[in-house]
Design a protein around this motif. Structure first.
Motif, mmCIF file in Angstrom:
data_model
loop_
_atom_site.group_PDB
_atom_site.id
_atom_site.type_symbol
_atom_site.label_atom_id
_atom_site.label_comp_id
_atom_site.label_asym_id
_atom_site.label_seq_id
_atom_site.Cartn_x
_atom_site.Cartn_y
_atom_site.Cartn_z
ATOM 1 N N SER A 99 0.838 -1.200 0.000
ATOM 2 C CA SER A 99 0.000 0.000 0.000
ATOM 3 C C SER A 99 0.874 1.252 0.000
ATOM 4 O O SER A 99 1.958 1.292 0.595
ATOM 5 N N GLU A 100 0.395 2.302 -0.660
ATOM 6 C CA GLU A 100 1.151 3.556 -0.761
ATOM 7 C C GLU A 100 0.765 4.555 0.321
ATOM 8 O O GLU A 100 1.325 5.651 0.367
ATOM 9 N N THR A 101 -0.162 4.222 1.182
ATOM 10 C CA THR A 101 -0.561 5.146 2.243
ATOM 11 C C THR A 101 0.502 5.188 3.339
ATOM 12 O O THR A 101 1.321 4.283 3.474
ATOM 13 N N SER A 102 0.453 6.244 4.132
ATOM 14 C CA SER A 102 1.414 6.392 5.218
ATOM 15 C C SER A 102 1.117 5.394 6.331
ATOM 16 O O SER A 102 0.025 4.823 6.403
ATOM 17 N N GLU A 103 2.133 5.217 7.229
ATOM 18 C CA GLU A 103 1.996 4.221 8.285
ATOM 19 C C GLU A 103 0.826 4.528 9.216
ATOM 20 O O GLU A 103 0.094 3.632 9.631
ATOM 21 N N ASN A 104 0.640 5.801 9.570
ATOM 22 C CA ASN A 104 -0.445 6.171 10.481
ATOM 23 C C ASN A 104 -1.806 5.918 9.842
ATOM 24 O O ASN A 104 -2.705 5.348 10.465
ATOM 25 N N GLU A 105 -1.960 6.338 8.594
ATOM 26 C CA GLU A 105 -3.234 6.099 7.903
ATOM 27 C C GLU A 105 -3.453 4.613 7.668
ATOM 28 O O GLU A 105 -4.584 4.113 7.770
ATOM 29 N N LEU A 106 -2.365 3.904 7.345
ATOM 30 C CA LEU A 106 -2.487 2.476 7.074
ATOM 31 C C LEU A 106 -2.945 1.724 8.314
ATOM 32 O O LEU A 106 -3.779 0.818 8.231
ATOM 33 N N LEU A 107 -2.416 2.062 9.472
ATOM 34 C CA LEU A 107 -2.807 1.397 10.706
ATOM 35 C C LEU A 107 -4.282 1.624 10.996
ATOM 36 O O LEU A 107 -4.999 0.704 11.411
#
Length: 459
Positions: A183-191
Motif C-alpha cells: 500500500s502507498e498510504t502512510s503508516e499512520n493512515e495504514l494502521l
C-alpha cells in the motif's frame, strides 16, 4: 383481426429468412417458442433443485438475510459512520464466508479473521521496520519480504493436511499481506485503515456464522453420518435384489428392468471418497450438537467409508454377471443357489443391523450374529465348490457361475469388515448400549440425494 406491429415484424423477419434460405426452418413460431421453451426448462431446473434438497431454498433466504443485516447495521449503527467505505469488506466477507453448512461457514470465518489479523499485523510491523532503512532500503526490504512470504505460504498449501483445513486462510493471508505491505498510504493512515477493515471483517464473519447456526442450521457431520448409513443399506439392497434376479428362471422384460433402479443405487458409493473426506474435514469445525460430541471420531467414518467402497467394487463385478445372467443356463446357476442365497440373506441382515446401529446411535451388547451365519454359509459354499457340482457341464458356462460364487465369498469378508468398523465407531463415539436394536421394526434412513431407504430386520 389486425396483429400488433411487433408481431408483424416477427412474421416479416421469419418469412424473409425462409425466402432467402429455403432450407431454413426459422419461422415466427420458432422465434416465439424457443424463449418459452428455455423458460420452461429453467423453471423445471429450479423446481428440481428445490425438491432434491429443500434446505437449498432456506440457505438462499439466509444468504439474503445476512446481507440485509449488514445494510441495517450500516444505516442504524452509529459506529459504522466512522468506517465509511470499509463496510464493503463486511459484505465481501459474508459473500465468501457464508456456506451451506455450519462446518464450512465456521471454518471459512475463522480462517478469514485469523489470516487477516496475522497477515495485517505482520505487514504493518514489516513496514515499520523497513522505514528505518530509507526509501530505497524500504522498497528492497518490502519486495524481498513479499517474495519470501508469498512463496513460503504457497509452498505450505501443497501439504495435504494444511490444505484440507487452512487452504482458504492461507489464500487470504497472502492477499492481505500483499495489500497492506504494498500500500502507498502512510503508516499512520495504514494502521487506521487496517483496524477498520479488520473490524468490518470480524463483523461480517460474526453475522455469517450467527445466521448459519441460528437459522435452520445444516450440520455437515449429520449429513456424513446419514450418508454412511444409507450407503450400507444400498449394499444390502443390491445383495437382496441380486439374489432375486440371478437365481430365477424368468425372462427379462424392459418394464421389469425399469422397476429395478435399486440395483444401480450402489454406483454412487464408488465415487464418494472425495465427498466424504471433504465432509469429514468440515465436520471437525462444528461444535457439539445433537448426539455428536466434541472430538467426535470423524476419521472412523472415513475408514468405514473405505470398507463400504471395497464392498461396492465387489458388487460392481457381481452386477456384470447379473445383467449377463441369461448367458448362463438356469441349471448351472441353480446348483449353487442354496449356499449363495444363504450368504446373501445373512450378509444383507448383517449390513442392515449395522446401519440400524448408526441410525439409532446404539451399541449392540453382543457381536452381530448374522456375520457368523454369513461366514458359515461361505464355508458351506466352498464345500459345494470342492465337490465340483457342474461335473460334465460346458466349461464356458461354468466359469461365470464359479466367478459369482467366488465374489460372494469375498463379499462376506467385506461385510465382516464393515460390521467391525461400525462397532468400532460405536465404541469410539460412545453410542448408547442396546441389547436389542428394535428388530422387526421399520426404520427409514434418509439419504443425501433425497432418497429414503427403509430397512426391516427380522428376529
Amino acid at each position: 383481426m389486425t396483429l400488433p406491429t411487433s408481431w408483424n415484424m416477427i412474421i416479416l423477419i421469419g418469412t424473409t429468412a425462409k425466402m432467402e434460405n429455403p432450407g431454413c426452418t426459422c419461422t415466427w413460431r420458432t422465434l416465439y417458442e424457443k424463449p418459452q421453451t428455455m423458460l420452461v426448462n429453467f423453471k423445471n431446473m429450479v423446481v428440481k433443485l428445490g425438491k432434491d434438497d429443500p434446505r437449498r431454498i432456506t440457505h438462499s433466504l439466509k444468504f439474503g438475510f445476512a446481507l440485509v443485516l449488514i445494510s441495517v447495521l450500516q444505516y442504524f449503527c452509529p459506529s459504522f459512520y466512522v468506517l465509511g467505505d470499509n463496510i464493503i469488506w463486511a459484505v465481501i466477507t459474508v459473500i465468501f464466508v457464508l456456506e451451506f453448512s455450519v462446518g464450512a461457514t465456521l471454518g471459512k470465518g475463522l480462517n478469514r479473521v485469523l489470516a487477516t489479523t496475522f497477515a495485517g499485523g505482520l505487514a504493518v510491523a514489516l513496514r515499520e521496520i523497513a522505514s528505518f532503512f530509507g526509501d530505497i532500503g524500504k522498497v528492497v526490504m518490502i519486495t524481498v519480504s513479499v517474495f519470501f512470504v508469498a512463496g513460503t505460504v504457497t509452498f505450505m498449501r501443497f501439504s495435504p493436511r494444511l490444505k484440507a483445513k487452512y487452504d482458504y486462510g492461507m489464500i487470504v493471508f497472502i492477499l492481505t499481506f500483499c495489500l497492506v505491505a504494498l500500500s502507498e498510504t502512510s503508516e499512520n493512515e495504514l494502521l487506521e485503515v487496517a483496524q477498520e477493515r479488520l473490524l468490518t471483517i470480524i463483523i461480517g464473519s460474526c453475522i455469517a456464522i450467527t445466521v448459519c447456526i441460528c437459522i435452520c442450521p445444516v450440520w455437515i457431520g449429520q449429513d456424513l453420518h446419514n450418508q454412511i448409513a444409507s450407503n450400507v443399506v444400498k449394499i444390502a439392497d443390491f445383495l437382496e435384489g441380486f439374489r432375486d434376479e440371478y437365481f430365477n428362471n424368468l425372462g427379462k422384460t424392459a418394464e421389469a428392468e425399469d422397476d429395478k433402479s435399486f440395483l444401480h443405487r450402489y454406483e454412487s458409493i464408488l465415487s464418494s471418497k472425495t465427498n466424504e473426506e471433504t465432509m469429514a474435514v468440515l465436520a471437525r469445525w462444528e461444535p457439539r450438537h445433537g448426539r455428536f460430541r466434541f472430538r467426535h471420531p470423524w476419521k472412523q467414518y472415513l475408514k468405514l467409508g473405505n470398507q463400504i467402497r471395497l464392498c461396492a467394487y465387489k458388487i460392481k463385478a457381481l452386477s456384470v454377471f447379473l445383467f449377463r445372467s441369461d448367458q448362463t443356463p438356469y441349471e448351472i446357476r441353480s446348483r449353487i443357489e442354496e449356499p449363495c442365497a444363504n450368504i446373501i440373506m445373512e450378509s444383507g441382515k448383517a449390513l442392515k443391523e449395522s446401519s440400524l446401529m448408526l441410525k439409532q446411535f446404539a451399541k449392540a451388547g453382543m457381536p452381530n450374529p448374522h456375520v457368523a451365519n454369513a461366514k458359515d454359509a461361505a464355508e458351506s459354499l466352498k464345500s459345494v465348490l470342492r465337490t465340483n457340482p457342474w461335473e460334465g457341464a460346458d466349461h464356458l458356462q461354468i466359469i461365470p457361475a464359479a466367478t459369482v460364487a467366488s465374489l460372494l465369498i469375498d463379499t462376506v469378508y467385506c461385510v465382516e469388515k464393515i460390521c467391525e468398523a461400525v462397532e468400532e465407531l460405536a465404541n469410539l463415539a460412545n453410542f448408547e448400549p442396546s441389547e436389542v436394536l428394535h428388530r422387526g421394526t421399520v426404520q427409514p434412513i434418509p439419504d443425501t440425494d433425497g432418497a429414503v431407504h427403509v430397512i426391516t430386520i427380522a428376529e
